[in-house]
Motif scaffolding. Structure first.
Motif, PDB file in Angstrom:
ATOM      1  N   LEU A   5       0.862  -1.180   0.000  1.00 18.79           N
ATOM      2  CA  LEU A   5       0.000   0.000   0.000  1.00 18.79           C
ATOM      3  C   LEU A   5       0.895   1.226   0.000  1.00 18.79           C
ATOM      4  N   ILE A   6       0.702   2.109  -0.980  1.00 16.86           N
ATOM      5  CA  ILE A   6       1.442   3.356  -1.066  1.00 16.86           C
ATOM      6  C   ILE A   6       0.481   4.486  -0.705  1.00 16.86           C
ATOM      7  N   ALA A   7       0.714   5.109   0.436  1.00 17.63           N
ATOM      8  CA  ALA A   7      -0.099   6.241   0.885  1.00 17.63           C
ATOM      9  C   ALA A   7       0.739   7.507   0.704  1.00 17.63           C
ATOM     10  N   GLU A   8       0.371   8.302  -0.271  1.00 15.11           N
ATOM     11  CA  GLU A   8       1.137   9.495  -0.646  1.00 15.11           C
ATOM     12  C   GLU A   8       0.166  10.484  -1.281  1.00 15.11           C
ATOM     13  N   ASP A   9       0.172  11.734  -0.805  1.00 14.63           N
ATOM     14  CA  ASP A   9      -0.783  12.713  -1.332  1.00 14.63           C
ATOM     15  C   ASP A   9      -0.356  13.316  -2.664  1.00 14.63           C
ATOM     16  N   GLU A  10       0.912  13.208  -3.034  1.00 15.33           N
ATOM     17  CA  GLU A  10       1.362  13.694  -4.336  1.00 15.33           C
ATOM     18  C   GLU A  10       1.142  12.593  -5.367  1.00 15.33           C
ATOM     19  N   GLU A  11       0.127  12.782  -6.204  1.00 17.31           N
ATOM     20  CA  GLU A  11      -0.282  11.738  -7.136  1.00 17.31           C
ATOM     21  C   GLU A  11       0.833  11.305  -8.081  1.00 17.31           C
ATOM     22  N   VAL A  12       1.604  12.261  -8.582  1.00 15.54           N
ATOM     23  CA  VAL A  12       2.674  11.927  -9.526  1.00 15.54           C
ATOM     24  C   VAL A  12       3.715  11.027  -8.861  1.00 15.54           C
ATOM     25  N   LEU A  13       4.122  11.381  -7.658  1.00 19.55           N
ATOM     26  CA  LEU A  13       5.107  10.567  -6.939  1.00 19.55           C
ATOM     27  C   LEU A  13       4.534   9.194  -6.597  1.00 19.55           C
ATOM     28  N   ARG A  14       3.286   9.175  -6.141  1.00 19.72           N
ATOM     29  CA  ARG A  14       2.625   7.908  -5.787  1.00 19.72           C
ATOM     30  C   ARG A  14       2.586   6.971  -6.989  1.00 19.72           C
ATOM     31  N   SER A  15       2.182   7.485  -8.139  1.00 14.07           N
ATOM     32  CA  SER A  15       2.100   6.670  -9.362  1.00 14.07           C
ATOM     33  C   SER A  15       3.476   6.208  -9.828  1.00 14.07           C
ATOM     34  N   PHE A  16       4.462   7.096  -9.712  1.00 15.59           N
ATOM     35  CA  PHE A  16       5.833   6.789 -10.115  1.00 15.59           C
ATOM     36  C   PHE A  16       6.390   5.626  -9.288  1.00 15.59           C
ATOM     37  N   VAL A  17       6.223   5.703  -7.974  1.00 13.58           N
ATOM     38  CA  VAL A  17       6.703   4.644  -7.080  1.00 13.58           C
ATOM     39  C   VAL A  17       5.931   3.349  -7.324  1.00 13.58           C
ATOM     40  N   ALA A  18       4.617   3.456  -7.493  1.00 14.34           N
ATOM     41  CA  ALA A  18       3.792   2.264  -7.733  1.00 14.34           C
ATOM     42  C   ALA A  18       4.239   1.542  -9.006  1.00 14.34           C
ATOM     43  N   ARG A  19       4.484   2.299 -10.064  1.00  9.70           N
ATOM     44  CA  ARG A  19       4.933   1.694 -11.327  1.00  9.70           C
ATOM     45  C   ARG A  19       6.258   0.963 -11.133  1.00  9.70           C
ATOM     46  N   ALA A  20       7.185   1.600 -10.440  1.00  6.74           N
ATOM     47  CA  ALA A  20       8.499   0.982 -10.221  1.00  6.74           C
ATOM     48  C   ALA A  20       8.378  -0.306  -9.417  1.00  6.74           C
ATOM     49  N   LEU A  21       7.540  -0.297  -8.390  1.00  6.21           N
ATOM     50  CA  LEU A  21       7.382  -1.494  -7.559  1.00  6.21           C
ATOM     51  C   LEU A  21       6.645  -2.610  -8.304  1.00  6.21           C
ATOM     52  N   ARG A  22       5.721  -2.235  -9.172  1.00  3.91           N
ATOM     53  CA  ARG A  22       5.048  -3.259  -9.992  1.00  3.91           C
ATOM     54  C   ARG A  22       6.041  -3.909 -10.956  1.00  3.91           C
ATOM     55  N   LEU A  23       6.976  -3.122 -11.473  1.00  2.34           N
ATOM     56  CA  LEU A  23       8.009  -3.687 -12.352  1.00  2.34           C
ATOM     57  C   LEU A  23       8.881  -4.688 -11.603  1.00  2.34           C
TER      58      LEU A  23
END
Length: 119
Positions: A5-23
């Motif tokens: 679970l990534i809890a982050e209010d900055e959407e761009v950063l949240r999506s960036f980290v999520a993409r990297a972890l999914r990879l």
């Protein structure tokens, strides 16, 4: 792999980290604030909570405490870009694996997540 679970209010950063972890093979769930993050955990438990400290509605410190109380098996990794916020984590040493300083690189956050999951 792990469910994170990534809890982050900055959407761009949240999506960036999520993409990297999914990879890296992880399943990710995203939340824009601590309250939304706690709701997500209550719906589907996660192996790791990766949370910003400073967020609206419920900050990462409160989210960490509530996660540790309700989901003791969930590992907790916090992120912050503010030195004074890092000082607030001193009381969390028993429940938080680490605090990652922002800004961070993708290799840094991937390594922190890997270490948190292994620990």
């Amino acid at each position: 792999m792990a469910r994170i679970l990534i809890a982050e209010d900055e959407e761009v950063l949240r999506s960036f980290v999520a993409r990297a972890l999914r990879l890296d093979g992880h399943e990710t769930v995203e939340a824009g604030d601590g309250e939304e993050g706690l709701d997500q955990l209550r719906r589907d438990a996660c192996d790791l909570l990766l949370s910003d400290i400073r967020m609206p509605v419920m900050d990462g410190i409160e989210l960490a405490h509530r996660t540790a109380d309700e989901f003791p098996a969930t590992k907790i990794l916090l992120m912050t870009g503010f030195a004074e916020q890092r000082e607030r984590t001193d009381s969390l040493r028993k429940i938080v694996v680490d605090v990652v300083d922002k800004p961070f690189s993708l290799p840094e956050i991937r390594a922190a997540v890997s270490t948190a999951l292994a620990g």
